[in-house]
Scaffold this motif. Structure first.
Motif, mmCIF file in Angstrom:
data_model
loop_
_atom_site.group_PDB
_atom_site.id
_atom_site.type_symbol
_atom_site.label_atom_id
_atom_site.label_comp_id
_atom_site.label_asym_id
_atom_site.label_seq_id
_atom_site.Cartn_x
_atom_site.Cartn_y
_atom_site.Cartn_z
ATOM 1 N N CYS A 86 0.821 -1.208 0.000
ATOM 2 C CA CYS A 86 0.000 0.000 0.000
ATOM 3 C C CYS A 86 0.861 1.267 0.000
ATOM 4 C CB CYS A 86 -0.910 -0.001 1.225
ATOM 5 S SG CYS A 86 -1.971 1.459 1.255
ATOM 6 N N GLY A 88 -0.996 4.230 -0.178
ATOM 7 C CA GLY A 88 -2.018 5.243 0.118
ATOM 8 C C GLY A 88 -1.436 6.264 1.089
ATOM 9 N N ALA A 90 -1.816 7.264 4.275
ATOM 10 C CA ALA A 90 -1.331 6.878 5.609
ATOM 11 C C ALA A 90 -0.072 6.025 5.504
ATOM 12 C CB ALA A 90 -2.420 6.118 6.373
ATOM 13 N N CYS A 91 -0.063 5.096 4.575
ATOM 14 C CA CYS A 91 1.097 4.208 4.419
ATOM 15 C C CYS A 91 2.282 4.970 3.849
ATOM 16 C CB CYS A 91 0.736 3.013 3.548
ATOM 17 S SG CYS A 91 -0.420 1.893 4.376
ATOM 18 N N ASN A 126 -3.678 1.440 -3.387
ATOM 19 C CA ASN A 126 -3.827 2.756 -2.770
ATOM 20 C C ASN A 126 -4.303 2.761 -1.331
ATOM 21 O OD1 ASN A 126 -2.782 4.806 -4.312
ATOM 22 N ND2 ASN A 126 -4.395 4.472 -5.846
ATOM 23 N N CYS A 127 -5.099 1.815 -0.956
ATOM 24 C CA CYS A 127 -5.509 1.714 0.452
ATOM 25 C C CYS A 127 -6.193 0.374 0.593
ATOM 26 C CB CYS A 127 -6.479 2.839 0.838
ATOM 27 S SG CYS A 127 -6.986 2.731 2.579
ATOM 28 N N ILE A 128 -5.829 -0.368 1.611
ATOM 29 C CA ILE A 128 -6.514 -1.653 1.790
ATOM 30 C C ILE A 128 -7.380 -1.620 3.052
ATOM 31 C CG2 ILE A 128 -4.841 -2.981 0.444
ATOM 32 C CD1 ILE A 128 -3.632 -3.990 3.042
ATOM 33 N N GLY A 129 -7.629 -0.416 3.528
ATOM 34 C CA GLY A 129 -8.555 -0.269 4.651
ATOM 35 C C GLY A 129 -7.953 -0.652 5.989
ATOM 36 N N ALA A 130 -6.636 -0.631 6.086
ATOM 37 C CA ALA A 130 -5.992 -0.953 7.361
ATOM 38 C C ALA A 130 -5.040 0.176 7.729
ATOM 39 C CB ALA A 130 -5.252 -2.284 7.254
ATOM 40 N N CYS A 131 -5.471 1.417 7.495
ATOM 41 C CA CYS A 131 -4.595 2.591 7.670
ATOM 42 C C CYS A 131 -4.013 2.667 9.082
ATOM 43 C CB CYS A 131 -5.362 3.864 7.363
ATOM 44 S SG CYS A 131 -6.241 3.809 5.806
ATOM 45 N N VAL A 136 1.390 -0.894 5.460
ATOM 46 C CA VAL A 136 0.921 -2.277 5.348
ATOM 47 C C VAL A 136 1.152 -2.868 3.961
ATOM 48 C CG1 VAL A 136 -0.926 -1.879 7.036
ATOM 49 C CG2 VAL A 136 -1.438 -1.736 4.622
HETATM 50 S S1 FES Z 1 -3.426 4.039 3.261
HETATM 51 FE FE1 FES Z 1 -2.508 2.103 3.434
HETATM 52 S S2 FES Z 1 -4.097 0.936 4.321
HETATM 53 FE FE2 FES Z 1 -5.007 2.836 4.037
#
Ligand code: FES
Length: 160
Positions: A86, A88, A90-91, A126-131, A136
């Motif tokens: 990821c 995204g 946060a990551c 981009n995001c796997i919902g585990a921000c 992650v």
């Molecule tokens: S930004 Fe990586 S899990 Fe949401």
């Protein structure tokens, strides 16, 4: 058709012909046919692309143009282990790029590639919902969080 001939026919090819026939007369047939063909084969081998091109009467260069334009289409089979790293927000903020670098170094592949031994396919998501666990990655759907680059070789070794 005799029994021997029937046995020579690849059942997947028959299904592919059915998919082509179903969409053949509609507009915008190419993308749904490619999607269903990929579902059937797991990727889009050259002979499948040729058959779709002939079946839909679309030049093969155009079919390849669409396949290479959209990230959802694959020209090579997926590896046994699919690593989704990821990047995204946060990551990214928490060092996702370093994690990606460590994965690339360990597997010797980049985004969208499969290792020569068929062991890994790498994709950036981009995001796997585990921000909350950033940074992650998931491997075959198993989420690994709060990663640091040093952990990567050990985690990947678990999936060999
Ligand atoms: S930004 Fe990586 S899990 Fe949401």
């Amino acid at each position: 058709m005799c029994q021997e001939c029937k046995e020579l026919i690849d059942p997947k090819e028959e299904k592919l012909d059915g998919i082509i026939a179903r969409f053949k007369h509609g507009k915008g047939a190419l993308i749904p046919v490619l999607q269903e063909a990929q579902e059937l084969y797991g990727y889009l081998p050259e002979h499948v692309i040729k058959r779709i091109s002939r079946g839909l009467r679309i030049p093969i260069a155009k079919v390849y143009g669409v396949v290479t334009f959209y990230a959802q289409f694959r020209l090579a089979p997926m590896g046994r282990n699919v690593i989704s790293v990821c990047l995204g927000t946060a990551c990214h903020v928490r060092g996702g790029a370093k994690v990606l670098e460590a994965i690339e170094k360990t597997t010797k592949i980049k985004d969208g590639q499969t290792s020569a031994d068929g062991q890994y396919t790498l994709e950036i998501v981009n995001c796997i919902g585990a921000c909350g666990l950033a940074p992650v990655m998931s491997i075959n759907g198993n989420v690994h969080g709060r990663l640091n680059p040093e952990q990567i070789p050990g985690i990947l070794a678990e999936y060999k």
